[in-house]
Scaffold this motif. Structure first.
Motif, PDB file in Angstrom:
ATOM      1  N   ASN A 144       0.840  -1.182   0.000  1.00  0.00           N
ATOM      2  CA  ASN A 144       0.000   0.000   0.000  1.00  0.00           C
ATOM      3  C   ASN A 144       0.882   1.241   0.000  1.00  0.00           C
ATOM      4  O   ASN A 144       2.024   1.205   0.480  1.00  0.00           O
ATOM      5  CB  ASN A 144      -0.917   0.016   1.216  1.00  0.00           C
ATOM      6  CG  ASN A 144      -2.317   0.490   0.864  1.00  0.00           C
ATOM      7  OD1 ASN A 144      -2.514   1.191  -0.124  1.00  0.00           O
ATOM      8  ND2 ASN A 144      -3.294   0.116   1.672  1.00  0.00           N
ATOM      9  N   THR A 145       0.351   2.353  -0.526  1.00  0.00           N
ATOM     10  CA  THR A 145       1.094   3.605  -0.592  1.00  0.00           C
ATOM     11  C   THR A 145       0.252   4.731   0.003  1.00  0.00           C
ATOM     12  O   THR A 145      -0.935   4.870  -0.318  1.00  0.00           O
ATOM     13  CB  THR A 145       1.469   3.956  -2.046  1.00  0.00           C
ATOM     14  OG1 THR A 145       2.259   2.897  -2.594  1.00  0.00           O
ATOM     15  CG2 THR A 145       2.258   5.249  -2.105  1.00  0.00           C
ATOM     16  N   PHE A 146       0.872   5.528   0.878  1.00  0.00           N
ATOM     17  CA  PHE A 146       0.197   6.626   1.570  1.00  0.00           C
ATOM     18  C   PHE A 146       0.962   7.925   1.303  1.00  0.00           C
ATOM     19  O   PHE A 146       2.180   7.915   1.111  1.00  0.00           O
ATOM     20  CB  PHE A 146       0.144   6.380   3.076  1.00  0.00           C
ATOM     21  CG  PHE A 146      -0.414   5.045   3.468  1.00  0.00           C
ATOM     22  CD1 PHE A 146      -1.763   4.896   3.751  1.00  0.00           C
ATOM     23  CD2 PHE A 146       0.414   3.931   3.565  1.00  0.00           C
ATOM     24  CE1 PHE A 146      -2.280   3.670   4.110  1.00  0.00           C
ATOM     25  CE2 PHE A 146      -0.099   2.695   3.934  1.00  0.00           C
ATOM     26  CZ  PHE A 146      -1.448   2.564   4.200  1.00  0.00           C
ATOM     27  N   THR A 147       0.239   9.027   1.374  1.00  0.00           N
ATOM     28  CA  THR A 147       0.865  10.346   1.249  1.00  0.00           C
ATOM     29  C   THR A 147       0.324  11.246   2.352  1.00  0.00           C
ATOM     30  O   THR A 147      -0.894  11.371   2.521  1.00  0.00           O
ATOM     31  CB  THR A 147       0.580  10.990  -0.119  1.00  0.00           C
ATOM     32  OG1 THR A 147       1.105  10.145  -1.150  1.00  0.00           O
ATOM     33  CG2 THR A 147       1.243  12.364  -0.213  1.00  0.00           C
ATOM     34  N   THR A 148       1.234  11.840   3.113  1.00  0.00           N
ATOM     35  CA  THR A 148       0.821  12.822   4.119  1.00  0.00           C
ATOM     36  C   THR A 148       1.168  14.207   3.603  1.00  0.00           C
ATOM     37  O   THR A 148       2.069  14.375   2.771  1.00  0.00           O
ATOM     38  CB  THR A 148       1.532  12.599   5.470  1.00  0.00           C
ATOM     39  OG1 THR A 148       2.928  12.946   5.323  1.00  0.00           O
ATOM     40  CG2 THR A 148       1.409  11.167   5.928  1.00  0.00           C
ATOM     41  N   GLY A 149       0.462  15.199   4.087  1.00  0.00           N
ATOM     42  CA  GLY A 149       0.742  16.550   3.639  1.00  0.00           C
ATOM     43  C   GLY A 149       0.077  17.597   4.505  1.00  0.00           C
ATOM     44  O   GLY A 149      -0.550  17.279   5.533  1.00  0.00           O
TER      45      GLY A 149
END
Length: 286
Positions: A144-149
């Motif tokens: 799985n791939t996550f992006t925080t920002g």
């Protein structure tokens, strides 16, 4: 001392989890987790507690919990863990290797886990900007791939004072096994800015993080909202700090005592030298 409290559910399904991190001379020495819940069948409120002890040796940090699980971290010259061996009572051995950024702050950029010698899970972290992370996790064959920002409505918060681990990262497997290491500050430099939002690749799920802080700049709470079309889930995590401050009189007394001990040490050292010299003189006269 740092205390983290979270309540989930409501009414008869309410569960309160309290984690207490106890420090001595700036080092984490004990971690206590206490859960309080209501048993509807037995019609009573119950509390369950577990604790871990943290000890320090040259180049090592050792975490031992009540079940007999022992995690031994190898520490580099900067104070960060390079690897860990976790020995469990049933005989299972998990090994972990850690990597850190080589430019700017030395943030954690990866962890790899092997179980009994076979690769099993991995997390890779890329930090292109302050407050932004691209996180890829793999457990066995699942990925799985996550992006925080951060953005105008989800600005995140400065972590310069509190130095807390990122809530999302610290709860992702296999980093969820590394709680003591995060709060002992041996898994790289803490993020200077905690994220305000998290998204998942190929998913409509969005998580937002809203923080509060006290007048000194310490983070006191994090409200988490997990949203998918048509439904929301909420978490509320509270942080409290027992900060020890000293008056000028206490500092003066400490320094005076320290000077007195040093003077005693010097006298003992001089006496030892004199005794040795006298002994040598007597030996030569025999």
């Amino acid at each position: 001392c740092l205390t983290i409290t979270e309540a989930t559910g409501s009414g008869e399904e309410r569960v309160t989890t309290e984690q207490k991190f106890i420090y001595e001379d700036g080092k984490l020495t004990r971690h206590i987790t206490k859960q309080t819940y209501t048993d509807r069948l037995l019609e009573g409120e119950y509390t369950h507690s577990v604790s871990s002890q943290i000890s320090y040796e040259p180049g090592k940090v050792i975490v031992t919990d009540e079940t007999g699980t022992v995690s031994t971290y190898q520490i580099d010259e900067k104070g960060y863990a390079t690897m860990c061996t976790r020995k469990e009572p049933g005989g299972k051995i998990r090994t972990y290797t850690f990597s850190y950024s080589t430019t700017g702050d030395e943030n954690l950029t990866g962890v790899k886990e092997s179980i009994d010698g076979s690769p099993y899970s991995e997390i890779s972290i890329i930090i292109p900007d302050n407050g932004t992370m691209n996180i890829t996790e793999q457990v066995n064959t699942y990925q799985n791939t996550f992006t925080t920002g951060i953005n105008e409505s989800c600005p995140g918060i400065s972590n310069e004072k509190s130095k807390l681990p990122c809530l999302f990262l610290s709860e992702r497997y296999p980093l969820s096994f590394r709680t003591e290491a995060f709060y002992a500050n041996i898994l790289g430099a803490p993020l200077s800015l905690l994220p305000g939002q998290l998204t998942i690749k190929n998913s409509e799920e969005v998580t937002t993080y809203s923080y509060t802080e006290d007048e000194k700049g310490y983070i006191t709470s994090c409200a988490v909202k997990i949203s998918i079309p048509g439904r929301n889930w909420y978490r509320y995590v509270q942080y409290s700090y027992l900060l020890i401050t000293y008056s000028q009189e206490q500092i003066y007394a400490f320094l005076t005592k320290k000077r007195g001990l040093q003077e005693q040490k010097n006298v003992l050292s001089e006496n030892s030298i004199n005794c040795t010299a006298t002994s040598n003189e007597r030996h030569r006269n025999k």
